[in-house]
Write a protein that holds these residues in place. Structure first.
Motif, PDB file in Angstrom:
ATOM      1  N   GLN A 323     -84.643  79.418 -22.897  1.00  0.00           N
ATOM      2  CA  GLN A 323     -83.827  80.013 -23.649  1.00  0.00           C
ATOM      3  C   GLN A 323     -84.330  79.269 -24.811  1.00  0.00           C
ATOM      4  N   LEU A 324     -83.916  80.411 -25.963  1.00  0.00           N
ATOM      5  CA  LEU A 324     -84.306  80.368 -27.540  1.00  0.00           C
ATOM      6  C   LEU A 324     -83.304  78.896 -28.111  1.00  0.00           C
ATOM      7  N   PRO A 325     -84.039  78.502 -28.894  1.00  0.00           N
ATOM      8  CA  PRO A 325     -83.306  77.273 -29.312  1.00  0.00           C
ATOM      9  C   PRO A 325     -81.705  77.956 -30.298  1.00  0.00           C
ATOM     10  N   VAL A 326     -80.516  77.145 -30.002  1.00  0.00           N
ATOM     11  CA  VAL A 326     -79.608  77.369 -30.892  1.00  0.00           C
ATOM     12  C   VAL A 326     -79.855  76.916 -32.052  1.00  0.00           C
ATOM     13  N   ILE A 327     -79.530  77.788 -33.256  1.00  0.00           N
ATOM     14  CA  ILE A 327     -79.456  77.407 -34.753  1.00  0.00           C
ATOM     15  C   ILE A 327     -78.112  77.622 -35.210  1.00  0.00           C
ATOM     16  N   GLY A 328     -77.295  76.539 -35.827  1.00  0.00           N
ATOM     17  CA  GLY A 328     -75.898  76.652 -35.869  1.00  0.00           C
ATOM     18  C   GLY A 328     -76.002  76.900 -37.533  1.00  0.00           C
ATOM     19  N   SER A 329     -74.922  78.180 -37.673  1.00  0.00           N
ATOM     20  CA  SER A 329     -74.456  78.875 -39.004  1.00  0.00           C
ATOM     21  C   SER A 329     -74.455  77.477 -40.190  1.00  0.00           C
ATOM     22  N   ALA A 330     -73.809  75.922 -39.670  1.00  0.00           N
ATOM     23  CA  ALA A 330     -74.055  75.434 -40.753  1.00  0.00           C
ATOM     24  C   ALA A 330     -74.872  74.565 -40.156  1.00  0.00           C
TER      25      ALA A 330
END
Length: 427
Positions: A323-330
């Motif tokens: 899966q694509l890496p999770v990119i956090g909003s913060a």
């Protein structure tokens, strides 16, 4: 009575939080490679006069005939949402006097619109990254664009999943001669062609070469060959490009049926195709269009470009990962012991942003105890929670907690020390 839920327009591809960040990250990496080649950004309007696309893309193309979103303005003038970027790019550069006796290397990003049947990798609103060069005869510039795309694939770590196909369409004159020969060959076989090919035979016969219909492909086996009609200059340039690609160790396949769907293409055309993403597997396509500037009212100018379909590029990246890496909003989440410290927390967030602009800082809003705040911090994707209470304020310090490592506790540090630790360990 419950109101009917409003849904998105069919085929209009929007992105929700999280997914949008993943797309932006992939686009950012691709644009970074393009800028490393010293290409300048241009921004194009969404709406252009319909005539621009009719003249530039071609009145007999599927795009102009049945895929554009067009409307009349209040003066009765026909406008269209852009179905592609090249015609608008030529218009913008010519209108601003940036083509005559000049060279330009530019890129653009943004949505395009075509009324097509939505499916995996094909939407009615889709995003492209376009790259174009003007004033260069090639084939050196042809090579540069192909190597640029190779570098983009390498940057995204998908080189092994993508292959390059190229072809030579010849000059405008040689294409015309071939067009007549192809019509002469296919006209007696018209009834055996698929429905789309029968329609294209009179308007855009070269597109028949790209038909996916098996029976039509069988009929084309004995058709005239495009290469037999190419002029010497175009053939020599294409041979030189192939030699340059060989010299750079770039694998490719010459596909004699590769013609592209737009009328303005001449000479070299190419497509980069990805494995495992479905029928719509072309993630990047382009070629030369040396006659387009003249066709749109400017002086004859050599030109070449390509467009990357961002949605398909993302699909190709997904094939190499679970899966694509999770990119956090913060990156940093500021918590506080008591709502009375909200103003101080807001000031603290501002200080961090000012001292290190590339950190994304979210200050907790909505009240709640510390457990609730840490839960919100975790949901935000932040690696670090920065906590202030009366003790921290009294000592002019902050408490720092690594949200991704449960073995470590909170550490009291000065703000400068906390920022340094966050930056050094940023993941």
């Amino acid at each position: 009575m419950t109101s009917k839920v409003i849904q998105s327009v069919r085929g209009m591809h929007g992105l929700v939080p999280g997914i949008a960040a993943q797309y932006s990250e992939i686009q950012k990496k691709a644009v970074g490679v393009i800028q490393s080649y010293a290409y300048d950004e241009i921004q194009l309007p969404l709406l252009e006069y319909t005539d621009l696309f009719a003249r530039g893309v071609g009145e007999s193309t599927d795009i102009v005939e049945k895929e554009m979103y067009s409307l009349d303005d209040r003066d009765g003038v026909s406008l269209s949402l852009r179905p592609e970027g090249t015609a608008g790019c030529v218009r913008a550069l010519e209108e601003n006097g940036l083509l005559y006796n000049q060279t330009q290397k530019i890129f653009y990003t943004g949505p395009m619109f075509r009324y097509e049947k939505p499916q995996k990798g094909r939407y009615r609103q889709f995003n492209q990254i376009g790259v174009e060069s003007y004033g260069f005869k090639g084939p050196d510039i042809d090579l540069e664009l192909l190597l640029m795309m190779r570098d983009i694939l390498s940057e995204l770590d998908i080189s092994s999943e993508v292959s390059l196909e190229i072809n030579n369409l010849g000059s405008v004159e040689s294409r015309h001669a071939y067009r007549l020969a192809l019509i002469e060959y296919l006209e007696p076989l018209r009834s055996k062609l698929d429905e789309d090919s029968q329609r294209r035979l009179s308007s855009n016969p070269l597109r028949i070469l790209d038909s996916k219909n098996a029976q039509t492909q069988d009929l084309l086996l004995n058709a005239p060959r495009l290469d037999d009609y190419s002029d010497d200059d175009s053939r020599d340039s294409f041979a030189e490009l192939c030699a340059l690609l060989d010299g750079q160790g770039q694998n490719y396949v010459i596909n004699p049926f590769l013609v592209r769907g737009l009328d303005y293409y001449t000479d070299c055309v190419f497509e980069w195709k990805a494995k495992g993403i479905g029928a719509q597997n072309t993630i990047c396509a382009g070629g030369r269009y040396d006659g387009l500037v003249g066709k749109l009212g400017g002086r004859e100018t050599p030109a070449i470009g390509f467009a990357i379909g961002l949605e398909r590029l993302v699909l190709a990246v997904e094939q190499t990962q679970d899966q694509l890496p999770v990119i956090g909003s913060a990156d940093v989440y500021v918590c506080m012991l008591g709502e009375s410290l909200l103003s101080r927390a807001i000031e603290l967030g501002a200080q961090i942003r000012q001292r290190k602009a590339d950190l994304k800082v979210r200050v907790h809003m909505g009240g709640g105890n510390l457990k609730k705040q840490f839960k919100k911090a975790d949901t935000s994707g932040a690696k670090w929670a920065l906590l202030i209470g009366e003790e921290e304020i009294e000592k002019n310090m902050v408490s720092l907690k690594d949200l991704r490592d449960s073995t470590t506790g909170q550490t009291m540090l000065s703000l400068e020390e906390a920022i340094q630790k966050i930056v050094v360990n940023k993941s």
